[in-house]
Write a protein that holds these residues in place. Sequence first.
Motif, PDB file in Angstrom:
ATOM      1  N   ASN A  51      31.003  16.050  17.042  1.00  0.00           N
ATOM      2  CA  ASN A  51      31.479  15.137  16.002  1.00  0.00           C
ATOM      3  C   ASN A  51      32.221  13.950  16.613  1.00  0.00           C
ATOM      4  O   ASN A  51      32.081  12.819  16.151  1.00  0.00           O
ATOM      5  CB  ASN A  51      32.397  15.864  15.019  1.00  0.00           C
ATOM      6  CG  ASN A  51      31.651  16.784  14.094  1.00  0.00           C
ATOM      7  OD1 ASN A  51      30.452  16.682  13.917  1.00  0.00           O
ATOM      8  ND2 ASN A  51      32.362  17.736  13.515  1.00  0.00           N
ATOM      9  N   THR A  52      33.005  14.199  17.655  1.00  0.00           N
ATOM     10  CA  THR A  52      33.750  13.133  18.308  1.00  0.00           C
ATOM     11  C   THR A  52      32.805  12.155  18.996  1.00  0.00           C
ATOM     12  O   THR A  52      32.944  10.936  18.858  1.00  0.00           O
ATOM     13  CB  THR A  52      34.738  13.721  19.335  1.00  0.00           C
ATOM     14  OG1 THR A  52      35.669  14.550  18.630  1.00  0.00           O
ATOM     15  CG2 THR A  52      35.491  12.635  20.080  1.00  0.00           C
ATOM     16  N   ILE A  53      31.836  12.682  19.732  1.00  0.00           N
ATOM     17  CA  ILE A  53      30.897  11.810  20.452  1.00  0.00           C
ATOM     18  C   ILE A  53      30.053  11.001  19.482  1.00  0.00           C
ATOM     19  O   ILE A  53      29.911   9.779  19.636  1.00  0.00           O
ATOM     20  CB  ILE A  53      30.013  12.654  21.389  1.00  0.00           C
ATOM     21  CG1 ILE A  53      30.860  13.247  22.514  1.00  0.00           C
ATOM     22  CG2 ILE A  53      28.865  11.824  21.959  1.00  0.00           C
ATOM     23  CD1 ILE A  53      30.156  14.293  23.343  1.00  0.00           C
ATOM     24  N   LEU A  54      29.478  11.656  18.489  1.00  0.00           N
ATOM     25  CA  LEU A  54      28.653  10.935  17.521  1.00  0.00           C
ATOM     26  C   LEU A  54      29.478   9.964  16.683  1.00  0.00           C
ATOM     27  O   LEU A  54      29.011   8.880  16.337  1.00  0.00           O
ATOM     28  CB  LEU A  54      27.909  11.914  16.620  1.00  0.00           C
ATOM     29  CG  LEU A  54      26.813  12.725  17.294  1.00  0.00           C
ATOM     30  CD1 LEU A  54      26.242  13.746  16.324  1.00  0.00           C
ATOM     31  CD2 LEU A  54      25.718  11.821  17.819  1.00  0.00           C
ATOM     32  N   GLY A  55      30.702  10.349  16.359  1.00  0.00           N
ATOM     33  CA  GLY A  55      31.580   9.441  15.624  1.00  0.00           C
ATOM     34  C   GLY A  55      31.896   8.195  16.431  1.00  0.00           C
ATOM     35  O   GLY A  55      31.883   7.080  15.908  1.00  0.00           O
ATOM     36  N   ALA A  56      32.165   8.370  17.730  1.00  0.00           N
ATOM     37  CA  ALA A  56      32.451   7.219  18.590  1.00  0.00           C
ATOM     38  C   ALA A  56      31.232   6.310  18.698  1.00  0.00           C
ATOM     39  O   ALA A  56      31.353   5.076  18.592  1.00  0.00           O
ATOM     40  CB  ALA A  56      32.892   7.694  19.970  1.00  0.00           C
ATOM     41  N   LEU A  57      30.057   6.895  18.893  1.00  0.00           N
ATOM     42  CA  LEU A  57      28.839   6.086  18.968  1.00  0.00           C
ATOM     43  C   LEU A  57      28.575   5.356  17.652  1.00  0.00           C
ATOM     44  O   LEU A  57      28.218   4.176  17.637  1.00  0.00           O
ATOM     45  CB  LEU A  57      27.640   6.973  19.318  1.00  0.00           C
ATOM     46  CG  LEU A  57      27.600   7.527  20.728  1.00  0.00           C
ATOM     47  CD1 LEU A  57      26.448   8.508  20.879  1.00  0.00           C
ATOM     48  CD2 LEU A  57      27.481   6.405  21.739  1.00  0.00           C
TER      49      LEU A  57
END
Length: 88
Positions: free
Chosen positions: A34-40
């Motif tokens: 969730n953190t990685i996809l949210g940042a992207l």
Amino acid sequence: MDLTAIIIQLVSGVVGGNAAGFLAKARSLGPVVNTILGALGGVAGGQFIADGVGGGMAGNVGTSALIGALLPLAVSLFKKGEPAAPED
């Protein structure tokens, strides 16, 4: 590209992605994904959508958070298997 704007987009996307994972627990991909996809999603939303719409920094933050929240949810729809049953 302004480095400050990119950092704000990253943070907004991370907050949005994790908020979406928290609110939709059955569709959550886990805090790391969730953190990685949210940042992207936050950077993509801020760079491509918010710049075209305008609205200054508030529009940029809002768009980054929104796209950052939607990206993990969209990816979870393509995840194989049935979603977990909601906990009581």
